[in-house]
Design a protein around this motif. Sequence first.
Motif, PDB file in Angstrom:
ATOM      1  N   LEU A  25     -76.280 -33.805  22.118  1.00  0.00           N
ATOM      2  CA  LEU A  25     -77.449 -34.678  21.996  1.00  0.00           C
ATOM      3  C   LEU A  25     -77.443 -35.489  20.696  1.00  0.00           C
ATOM      4  CD1 LEU A  25     -80.218 -32.245  23.284  1.00  0.00           C
ATOM      5  CD2 LEU A  25     -79.363 -34.290  24.451  1.00  0.00           C
ATOM      6  N   GLY A  26     -76.446 -35.274  19.861  1.00  0.00           N
ATOM      7  CA  GLY A  26     -76.336 -36.029  18.622  1.00  0.00           C
ATOM      8  C   GLY A  26     -76.725 -35.269  17.380  1.00  0.00           C
ATOM      9  N   TRP A 170     -81.605 -29.053  30.501  1.00  0.00           N
ATOM     10  CA  TRP A 170     -81.857 -30.064  29.483  1.00  0.00           C
ATOM     11  C   TRP A 170     -83.328 -30.438  29.325  1.00  0.00           C
ATOM     12  CZ3 TRP A 170     -78.099 -31.086  26.274  1.00  0.00           C
ATOM     13  CH2 TRP A 170     -76.761 -31.102  26.701  1.00  0.00           C
ATOM     14  N   CYS A 174     -84.842 -31.553  25.724  1.00  0.00           N
ATOM     15  CA  CYS A 174     -84.878 -32.987  25.407  1.00  0.00           C
ATOM     16  C   CYS A 174     -86.308 -33.486  25.229  1.00  0.00           C
ATOM     17  CB  CYS A 174     -84.160 -33.775  26.502  1.00  0.00           C
ATOM     18  SG  CYS A 174     -82.377 -33.466  26.542  1.00  0.00           S
ATOM     19  N   LEU A 177     -87.436 -32.462  21.772  1.00  0.00           N
ATOM     20  CA  LEU A 177     -86.795 -33.206  20.683  1.00  0.00           C
ATOM     21  C   LEU A 177     -86.995 -34.713  20.799  1.00  0.00           C
ATOM     22  CD1 LEU A 177     -83.429 -31.225  20.512  1.00  0.00           C
ATOM     23  CD2 LEU A 177     -85.439 -30.945  19.043  1.00  0.00           C
ATOM     24  N   LEU A 179     -85.573 -36.717  23.076  1.00  0.00           N
ATOM     25  CA  LEU A 179     -84.269 -37.314  23.357  1.00  0.00           C
ATOM     26  C   LEU A 179     -84.053 -37.458  24.860  1.00  0.00           C
ATOM     27  CD1 LEU A 179     -82.167 -35.246  20.789  1.00  0.00           C
ATOM     28  CD2 LEU A 179     -82.974 -37.606  20.530  1.00  0.00           C
ATOM     29  N   LYS A 180     -83.200 -38.367  25.230  1.00  0.00           N
ATOM     30  CA  LYS A 180     -82.893 -38.611  26.636  1.00  0.00           C
ATOM     31  C   LYS A 180     -82.015 -37.500  27.190  1.00  0.00           C
ATOM     32  CE  LYS A 180     -80.785 -42.049  29.701  1.00  0.00           C
ATOM     33  NZ  LYS A 180     -80.088 -43.368  29.757  1.00  0.00           N
ATOM     34  N   CYS A 181     -82.279 -37.083  28.421  1.00  0.00           N
ATOM     35  CA  CYS A 181     -81.474 -36.044  29.055  1.00  0.00           C
ATOM     36  C   CYS A 181     -80.102 -36.589  29.440  1.00  0.00           C
ATOM     37  CB  CYS A 181     -82.166 -35.524  30.314  1.00  0.00           C
ATOM     38  SG  CYS A 181     -83.587 -34.485  30.000  1.00  0.00           S
TER      39      CYS A 181
END
Length: 231
Positions: A25-26, A170, A174, A177, A179-181
Motif C-alpha cells: 500500500l506504500g 483489504w 484500506c 488508512l 487508501l485505495k484497495c
Amino acid sequence: MGLSVIGAGLGRTGTLSLKLALEHLGLDPCYHIMEIAATVRRSLPLWNNAIAGFADWDRIFEGYNASVDYPGCLFWRELLVHYPQAKVVLTVRDPDAWFESVTETIFPVVRKGTLLGRDGLMLSDFLRKDFGDRIGDRAFMTDYFRRWNQSVIDEVPADRLLVLTPADGWDPLCAFLGLKCPDRPYPWLHARVKKSRWQLFRRTPMPEQKPEELEINTRKYLDDLRQSAFG
C-alpha cells in the motif's frame, strides 16, 4: 520519516501478511522481527539497548513507515507516545489457534535455538518474559492472549484503532488508512510460510550463521515472499 502505523498484535496473528500488505500500500518498508535478522549487525544492539531501558526509537525505526510483530508490538504504548499521529492495527485470531501456532513455531516449550543465534538470546528471553515456564499451558497462554488484545482495545482511542484478522482482506485496512484497495488478493501467507523450506522458526536448531549470512538469507526470504504474494 516516522511510523504512521503501529502493529500491536502479537506474533502469529497474521503480522507477516500485514507487513507485506502495508508495504504494497506504500507504507514501505514495514518493520517486523524479520527485519532485525535482515539488518542484524545494526539492529540487534539497538534492540538490546531498548530492552535495557535505553530505547532510541528514531534510530531503531529510521527509514521505516510502519512496524508490526515482535519486538515492536511489546512496546506499543511507548511507540504510541513517541509517534502521536500513528494509527494502531491490532491483528487477532482464535486464541486456541494462536496457542497451537506459537508453540509449534516461535515459542516451543523447549527452546533449541533463536532466530538470531547466540547473540539474540537477550532478545529471545525478552520475548518470552511474560510466560515464565508456562508456555505449554494452554489455559494460561490463551488467557494471556485475550488480556493482551483487550488491553489494546481498552487503551487505544477508538478512532486510532483497527482490529483486524487476515481473513478481513483489504477493505477495512484500506478504509482505516484512507487508501485505495489493490486489485489483487490480500497476501494471506500463513499456509505458505508453514509449508516453506525456510528453517528459522522450526523446533530443530539451525546451524549458526554468520551475521552477514543471516542478513543475506533473510532478505532473500522476504523477497521470495513478496514475489509469491504479488508476483
